[in-house]
Design an enzyme around this catalytic site. Structure first.
Site, short mmCIF file in Angstrom:
data_model
loop_
_atom_site.label_atom_id
_atom_site.label_comp_id
_atom_site.label_asym_id
_atom_site.label_seq_id
_atom_site.Cartn_x
_atom_site.Cartn_y
_atom_site.Cartn_z
NE ARG A 1 -3.72 -2.38 0.29
CZ ARG A 1 -3.11 -3.37 -0.37
NH1 ARG A 1 -2.34 -3.81 -0.96
NH2 ARG A 1 -3.92 -5.02 -0.69
CB SER B 1 -9.05 -1.36 4.14
OG SER B 1 -9.67 -2.02 3.59
CD GLU C 1 -5.37 0.97 2.49
OE1 GLU C 1 -6.20 1.07 1.31
OE2 GLU C 1 -4.76 0.06 3.24
#
Length: 399
Positions: free
Chosen positions: A166, A252, A391
């Site tokens: 990520r 998320s 995130e």
């Protein structure tokens, strides 16, 4: 151009204050020209795609927002490669899931497990999107990137992007705008006469395999994989749906933390954890399988129950000194925060379907979402000593 638009109208979280100046690029030439104009000023600027991975503060943005709405999917000529490999160049403003649908329709495999991820194509390499055993890194060849202050885009290879879990150099601070992406996919057309339908890549995620009634490593038709992934994501509120408040989110909100082996050993015995190869940071192996001899079938059953954790498939045994990835979803739930949790009087809440998403239940402010995110961080840190990292990209918001 608009001076009345706010981020609440342009982001999936539906929060964020007004935009001082909004411009929209519909062609690559527009994008370069609008970016150049923005950079000629001392005012701040921000590139905006689908708004699915962005949390902007209630005060808004006092500068120029460049909305990337360029379109185009081009099949590149084969350059002496094998017949079963196809290369695509895709403009940054294409909707990601529209691209996945297009590849499935044309028999190109490699993105099908990434179905349903909201946002634009240009945003995909920023955080190296991934789900259900696939990552963008496995298909990305290069991007066209317009560096801040440059007059024309340059080509950056996937290696130069330093794609990780990520993250990428784009997320770590390289200033500029993704103009297009180049992908290398498996062309299944040559296999259709034998198999009767387009087979996808080997299934590499236990929960997806279970939903498909298949085994890990099986090759399932890509259309069926896409349909199943969309159903799985919808069951978790991870597909945008105006009738589902759980989908009013940024997906998320926290990444799965990566810690030292020593820290992982201090976790409760039932805490899911995965070794990371030092030289292959995105390949993982269940720590329990290595350390305690837990049968792989038992591990896979546990993995299938970890909703929305998006942890990768077990890999080969990790070597000494490997780092360990933990499940953010498990940490949140076991810190005492349940699905649907909200702070008193707040219009922001944890998703009712899984604990990794923070949702806007109607009229929430960016500050309310930030307060909830900080509370989650504090609870997990107090209980386990682990600091969860967000995130989404944060603009005018601090956690």
């Amino acid at each position: 151009m608009s001076s009345a638009t706010s981020f609440s109208e342009l982001t999936t979280l539906q929060v964020g204050g007004p935009i001082t100046r909004l411009v929209t690029a519909t062609t690559q030439r527009d994008l370069v020209d609008l970016a150049t104009a923005a950079w000629s000023s001392d005012d701040p600027w921000l590139a905006l795609g689908g708004g699915s991975n962005l949390l902007v503060g209630d005060d808004g943005f006092d500068g120029t927002v460049i909305r990337v709405a360029t379109k185009g999917i081009e099949v590149l000529p084969r350059d002496g490669g094998t017949d079963d490999i196809a290369r695509l160049r895709v403009q940054a403003g294409e909707v990601w899931d529209d691209l996945v649908a297009w590849t499935v329709e044309h028999g190109y495999s490699g993105l099908e497990a990434l179905s349903g991820i909201p946002g634009s194509v240009g945003a995909a390499p920023v955080q190296n999107i991934g789900a259900y055993g696939q990552e963008l890194a496995s298909t990305l060849v290069a991007i066209e990137f317009l560096d801040e202050g440059a007059e024309r885009p340059r080509r950056m290879t996937a290696e130069e992007l330093e794609l990780g879990y990520r993250t990428s150099v784009l997320k770590q601070g390289l200033r500029g705008i993704v103009v297009s992406v180049e992908l290398e996919l498996h062309d299944t057309a040559s296999e259709l006469a034998v198999l009767g339908e387009a087979p996808g890549q080997p299934i590499a995620y236990a929960q997806l395999a279970g939903a498909l009634h298949a085994q890990l490593g099986d090759r399932v038709p890509i259309a069926r994989v896409r349909e199943t992934v969309l159903a799985l994501r919808a069951s978790k509120g991870m597909v945008l749906d105006p009738d589902d408040l759980d989908s009013v989110s940024a997906g998320s909100f926290f990444t799965n933390p990566i810690v030292t082996e020593r820290t992982a050993r201090a976790m409760p015995a039932d805490a899911p954890r995965w070794y990371l190869e030092p030289d292959e940071p995105d390949e993982v192996t269940p720590l329990a399988t290595i350390a305690s001899g837990t049968p792989l079938d038992a591990f896979l059953a546990l993995q299938a129950e970890l909703e929305a954790s998006d942890l990768e498939t077990p890999a080969a045994a990790a070597g000494p000194g490997a780092l360990v990835k933990l499940s953010a979803a498990w940490l949140i739930e076991h810190s005492g925060i349940s699905r649907g949790f909200a702070l008193p009087g707040s219009r922001a809440a944890i998703s009712s379907k899984h604990t990794l998403a923070l949702t806007n239940r109607g009229g929430a402010s960016a500050d309310e979402l930030a307060q909830l995110a900080r509370f989650v961080q504090q609870r997990v840190q107090a209980e386990f000593g682990i600091v969860l990292r967000p995130e989404p990209v944060l603009v005018g918001v601090e956690l």
